[in-house]
Design a protein around this motif. Structure first.
Motif, PDB file in Angstrom:
ATOM      1  N   ARG A 258      12.782  -0.007 111.450  1.00 20.95           N
ATOM      2  CA  ARG A 258      13.027  -0.497 112.164  1.00 20.95           C
ATOM      3  C   ARG A 258      14.400  -1.162 111.888  1.00 20.95           C
ATOM      4  O   ARG A 258      14.788  -1.426 110.872  1.00 20.95           O
ATOM      5  CB  ARG A 258      12.069  -2.128 112.522  1.00 20.95           C
ATOM      6  N   THR A 259      15.267  -0.894 112.976  1.00 16.07           N
ATOM      7  CA  THR A 259      16.796  -0.873 112.706  1.00 16.07           C
ATOM      8  C   THR A 259      17.053  -2.672 112.969  1.00 16.07           C
ATOM      9  O   THR A 259      16.133  -3.260 113.531  1.00 16.07           O
ATOM     10  CB  THR A 259      17.538  -0.073 113.645  1.00 16.07           C
ATOM     11  N   ALA A 260      18.305  -2.792 112.529  1.00 18.18           N
ATOM     12  CA  ALA A 260      18.904  -4.187 112.857  1.00 18.18           C
ATOM     13  C   ALA A 260      18.595  -4.596 114.298  1.00 18.18           C
ATOM     14  O   ALA A 260      18.409  -5.763 114.701  1.00 18.18           O
ATOM     15  CB  ALA A 260      20.121  -4.498 112.278  1.00 18.18           C
ATOM     16  N   SER A 261      19.074  -3.563 115.247  1.00 20.89           N
ATOM     17  CA  SER A 261      19.060  -3.883 116.583  1.00 20.89           C
ATOM     18  C   SER A 261      17.388  -3.843 117.325  1.00 20.89           C
ATOM     19  O   SER A 261      17.445  -4.402 118.482  1.00 20.89           O
ATOM     20  CB  SER A 261      19.958  -3.013 117.221  1.00 20.89           C
ATOM     21  N   GLY A 262      16.662  -3.524 116.749  1.00 21.94           N
ATOM     22  CA  GLY A 262      15.431  -3.351 117.203  1.00 21.94           C
ATOM     23  C   GLY A 262      14.716  -2.223 117.568  1.00 21.94           C
ATOM     24  O   GLY A 262      13.837  -1.821 117.905  1.00 21.94           O
ATOM     25  N   GLY A 263      15.701  -1.246 117.162  1.00 22.53           N
ATOM     26  CA  GLY A 263      15.402   0.253 117.372  1.00 22.53           C
ATOM     27  C   GLY A 263      14.422   0.829 116.177  1.00 22.53           C
ATOM     28  O   GLY A 263      14.142  -0.023 115.509  1.00 22.53           O
ATOM     29  N   MET A 264      14.275   2.209 116.391  1.00 19.23           N
ATOM     30  CA  MET A 264      13.331   2.669 115.273  1.00 19.23           C
ATOM     31  C   MET A 264      14.303   3.809 114.696  1.00 19.23           C
ATOM     32  O   MET A 264      14.735   4.842 115.574  1.00 19.23           O
ATOM     33  CB  MET A 264      12.036   3.156 116.003  1.00 19.23           C
ATOM     34  N   HIS A 265      13.971   4.163 113.382  1.00 21.85           N
ATOM     35  CA  HIS A 265      14.311   5.532 112.733  1.00 21.85           C
ATOM     36  C   HIS A 265      13.180   6.167 112.240  1.00 21.85           C
ATOM     37  O   HIS A 265      12.388   5.634 111.610  1.00 21.85           O
ATOM     38  CB  HIS A 265      15.322   5.137 111.669  1.00 21.85           C
ATOM     39  N   LEU A 266      13.134   7.548 112.893  1.00 25.69           N
ATOM     40  CA  LEU A 266      11.944   8.248 112.575  1.00 25.69           C
ATOM     41  C   LEU A 266      12.436   9.242 111.706  1.00 25.69           C
ATOM     42  O   LEU A 266      13.191  10.017 112.030  1.00 25.69           O
ATOM     43  CB  LEU A 266      11.420   9.035 113.847  1.00 25.69           C
ATOM     44  N   TYR A 267      11.953   9.319 110.347  1.00 26.68           N
ATOM     45  CA  TYR A 267      12.528  10.149 109.238  1.00 26.68           C
ATOM     46  C   TYR A 267      11.529  11.488 109.304  1.00 26.68           C
ATOM     47  O   TYR A 267      10.410  11.477 109.242  1.00 26.68           O
ATOM     48  CB  TYR A 267      12.301   9.486 107.934  1.00 26.68           C
ATOM     49  N   PHE A 268      12.310  12.687 109.311  1.00 28.36           N
ATOM     50  CA  PHE A 268      11.697  13.974 109.202  1.00 28.36           C
ATOM     51  C   PHE A 268      12.460  15.002 108.213  1.00 28.36           C
ATOM     52  O   PHE A 268      13.460  14.700 108.126  1.00 28.36           O
ATOM     53  CB  PHE A 268      11.682  14.651 110.669  1.00 28.36           C
ATOM     54  N   THR A 269      11.623  15.805 107.401  1.00 25.66           N
ATOM     55  CA  THR A 269      12.194  16.832 106.822  1.00 25.66           C
ATOM     56  C   THR A 269      12.863  17.942 107.737  1.00 25.66           C
ATOM     57  O   THR A 269      12.150  18.242 108.399  1.00 25.66           O
ATOM     58  CB  THR A 269      11.341  17.410 105.701  1.00 25.66           C
ATOM     59  N   ALA A 270      14.275  18.263 107.315  1.00 26.92           N
ATOM     60  CA  ALA A 270      14.634  19.152 108.275  1.00 26.92           C
ATOM     61  C   ALA A 270      14.209  20.661 107.870  1.00 26.92           C
ATOM     62  O   ALA A 270      13.826  20.865 106.724  1.00 26.92           O
ATOM     63  CB  ALA A 270      16.503  19.188 108.022  1.00 26.92           C
ATOM     64  N   PRO A 271      13.983  21.529 108.784  1.00 27.72           N
ATOM     65  CA  PRO A 271      13.550  22.859 108.555  1.00 27.72           C
ATOM     66  C   PRO A 271      14.393  23.682 107.605  1.00 27.72           C
ATOM     67  O   PRO A 271      15.429  23.643 107.811  1.00 27.72           O
ATOM     68  CB  PRO A 271      13.344  23.438 109.823  1.00 27.72           C
ATOM     69  N   PRO A 272      14.016  24.448 106.696  1.00 29.42           N
ATOM     70  CA  PRO A 272      14.724  25.154 105.994  1.00 29.42           C
ATOM     71  C   PRO A 272      15.430  26.184 106.742  1.00 29.42           C
ATOM     72  O   PRO A 272      14.864  26.724 107.578  1.00 29.42           O
ATOM     73  CB  PRO A 272      13.940  25.745 104.588  1.00 29.42           C
ATOM     74  N   GLY A 273      16.814  26.550 106.366  1.00 28.22           N
ATOM     75  CA  GLY A 273      17.538  27.520 106.910  1.00 28.22           C
ATOM     76  C   GLY A 273      17.937  27.413 108.340  1.00 28.22           C
ATOM     77  O   GLY A 273      18.412  28.254 108.948  1.00 28.22           O
ATOM     78  N   VAL A 274      17.730  26.256 108.837  1.00 27.44           N
ATOM     79  CA  VAL A 274      18.197  25.926 110.163  1.00 27.44           C
ATOM     80  C   VAL A 274      19.194  24.596 110.065  1.00 27.44           C
ATOM     81  O   VAL A 274      19.109  23.788 109.514  1.00 27.44           O
ATOM     82  CB  VAL A 274      17.077  25.364 110.934  1.00 27.44           C
ATOM     83  N   ARG A 275      20.489  24.991 110.501  1.00 23.67           N
ATOM     84  CA  ARG A 275      21.523  24.049 110.373  1.00 23.67           C
ATOM     85  C   ARG A 275      21.337  23.049 111.829  1.00 23.67           C
ATOM     86  O   ARG A 275      21.861  23.485 112.773  1.00 23.67           O
ATOM     87  CB  ARG A 275      22.734  24.753 110.748  1.00 23.67           C
ATOM     88  N   LEU A 276      21.190  21.800 111.616  1.00 25.14           N
ATOM     89  CA  LEU A 276      21.299  20.963 112.692  1.00 25.14           C
ATOM     90  C   LEU A 276      22.274  20.033 112.423  1.00 25.14           C
ATOM     91  O   LEU A 276      22.477  19.391 111.450  1.00 25.14           O
ATOM     92  CB  LEU A 276      19.723  20.272 112.577  1.00 25.14           C
ATOM     93  N   THR A 277      22.648  19.281 113.274  1.00 24.23           N
ATOM     94  CA  THR A 277      23.798  18.332 113.141  1.00 24.23           C
ATOM     95  C   THR A 277      23.572  17.211 114.187  1.00 24.23           C
ATOM     96  O   THR A 277      22.512  16.948 114.776  1.00 24.23           O
ATOM     97  CB  THR A 277      25.008  18.834 113.681  1.00 24.23           C
TER      98      THR A 277
END
Length: 297
Positions: free
Chosen positions: A122-141
């Motif tokens: 839970r963030t300071a503003s009341g939002g949410m961070h969902l953590y995921f492992t990034a797929p190998p070999g895929v460049r995501l920004t």
């Protein structure tokens, strides 16, 4: 406070996540910028940005957090993470503006998917961070609103504020400590955007085809190359039958039609090549048999 934030930085590093200091009580990096770079230490061979200076080394973390109560940033790219940031509406938004949590749930429902479960902060503003492992070999920004309103992502070139950090708006707190899940494939595809369909190049005509025949070959191969999922086989069969008539009249050769349709199908394929070749063969055989001029008895 220093011990609390030091422990937060070490905890993230123990998970293999690269951390760097944020200004006390802030979300902004505490490291010097390029214009003030002393060109010494880590920057002796040239200025290194915060993503390059993020670390999992406990000794460096102790040195960085020993003097001031720095908040903790996690560099998502080097850490192999993609974090979905479900934000809250701004203060000047309409009172009925849905939050990022709401729009993300709606996105999952439209895709026929469950809301993924993973490590959640839970963030300071009341939002949410969902953590995921990034797929190998895929460049995501990083993205902002690409998936849905108030749904951002942090990946290569981005960072998130780690749990344990404190800002004037509140603290970052773990609310679901389960292991980090892999990024679901459907979300990865959505973040990569629509794939561009390769367009077939011009096929050299072995015959002295009329402009009508050449245009028909070009139009039918284009239709096959851009056919949507669920319509590809029907489009290919229809194109083979249409062009088979021109083979029967001698305007096109079978070899050039088979080559053109096979190349168009391969650029938009979801089946093995032999599958499409069989569709082409059946379509041409049917059309040629039904359109060849009858020989006199």
């Amino acid at each position: 406070m220093n011990n609390h934030l030091l422990r937060a930085a070490l905890d993230a590093a123990e998970r293999g996540w690269h951390v760097f200091p944020l200004r006390p009580g802030s979300k902004r990096p505490a490291l010097h910028g390029e214009e003030r770079c002393p060109r010494t230490g880590e920057c002796a061979s040239g200025h290194r940005k915060w993503e390059e200076r993020a670390t999992t080394d406990p000794a460096r973390i102790h040195r960085a957090w020993c003097g001031r109560p720095f908040n903790v940033g996690i560099a998502t790219g080097p850490s192999g993470l993609l974090v979905i940031d479900l934000d809250m509406p701004k203060n000047n938004s309409s009172s009925d503006t849905p939050s990022g949590v709401t729009t993300f749930k709606a996105l999952c429902e439209r895709a026929g998917q469950r809301v993924p479960t993973t490590r959640t902060v839970r963030t300071a503003s009341g939002g949410m961070h969902l953590y995921f492992t990034a797929p190998p070999g895929v460049r995501l920004t990083n993205t902002a609103g690409t998936l849905a309103p108030l749904v951002d992502t942090r990946a290569g070139g981005g960072y998130v504020v780690a749990p344990g950090s404190i800002t004037p708006g509140g603290s970052y707190v773990v609310v679901d400590d389960r292991p980090v899940a892999p990024l679901p494939g459907w979300l990865c595809e959505a973040l990569q955007g629509p794939r561009r369909t390769p367009q077939p190049g011009p096929v050299p005509l072995a015959t002295s085809a009329s402009r009508y025949a050449a245009a028909a070959l070009r139009n039918e191969t284009q239709a096959v190359a851009t056919a949507a999922d669920g319509t590809r086989n029907h489009t290919l069969l229809r194109a083979a039958r249409a062009l088979g008539r021109l083979i029967a009249t001698g305007d096109l050769t079978r070899a050039e039609v088979e080559e053109a349709l096979s190349r168009a199908a391969a650029g938009n394929a979801t089946q093995p090549e032999r599958y499409y070749d069989d569709v082409i063969r059946r379509g041409l055989d049917w059309s040629i048999a039904h359109n060849s001029p009858r020989r006199p008895a």
